[in-house]
Scaffold this motif. Structure first.
Motif, mmCIF file in Angstrom:
data_model
loop_
_atom_site.group_PDB
_atom_site.id
_atom_site.type_symbol
_atom_site.label_atom_id
_atom_site.label_comp_id
_atom_site.label_asym_id
_atom_site.label_seq_id
_atom_site.Cartn_x
_atom_site.Cartn_y
_atom_site.Cartn_z
ATOM 1 N N ASP A 197 119.252 12.051 35.530
ATOM 2 C CA ASP A 197 118.682 13.002 34.594
ATOM 3 C C ASP A 197 119.679 13.297 33.479
ATOM 4 N N VAL A 198 119.955 12.280 32.650
ATOM 5 C CA VAL A 198 120.880 12.421 31.526
ATOM 6 C C VAL A 198 120.174 11.932 30.271
ATOM 7 N N ASP A 199 120.601 12.438 29.130
ATOM 8 C CA ASP A 199 119.956 12.106 27.873
ATOM 9 C C ASP A 199 120.966 11.528 26.890
ATOM 10 N N PRO A 200 120.849 10.247 26.570
ATOM 11 C CA PRO A 200 121.796 9.622 25.644
ATOM 12 C C PRO A 200 121.777 10.251 24.252
ATOM 13 N N THR A 201 120.652 10.842 23.851
ATOM 14 C CA THR A 201 120.597 11.418 22.511
ATOM 15 C C THR A 201 121.445 12.680 22.380
ATOM 16 N N ASP A 202 122.028 13.135 23.487
ATOM 17 C CA ASP A 202 122.992 14.232 23.421
ATOM 18 C C ASP A 202 124.279 13.788 22.730
ATOM 19 N N TYR A 203 124.461 12.486 22.591
ATOM 20 C CA TYR A 203 125.664 11.913 21.973
ATOM 21 C C TYR A 203 125.270 11.291 20.640
#
Length: 73
Positions: A6-12
């Protein structure tokens, strides 16, 4: 992005336009692959793998930038 975490690459910022695939190897390391650049990274957690991938994609972008950066000469 395909992922079991449950991680979101668009956070970076470096991964905003990336097509990230997350996977875990037989040794428990989380691996993040950017399908656009071909850059991969790993970490002990999915978040760490994405953080490392973001740094690697940023370095890749800087290294492949056509701007020689010597405009000040």
């Amino acid at each position: 992005m395909s992922s079991d975490a449950d991680v979101d690459p668009t956070d970076y910022e470096a991964l905003e336009d990336a097509d990230v695939v997350m996977r875990q190897n037989d040794h428990g390391l989380h691996i993040a692959d950017d399908e656009v650049t071909g850059v991969s990274s790993q970490g002990q957690t999915p978040e760490e793998a994405l953080e490392n991938l973001a740094a690697a994609v940023e370095s890749y972008a800087e290294a492949t930038d056509d701007d020689p950066g010597d405009d000040w000469l």
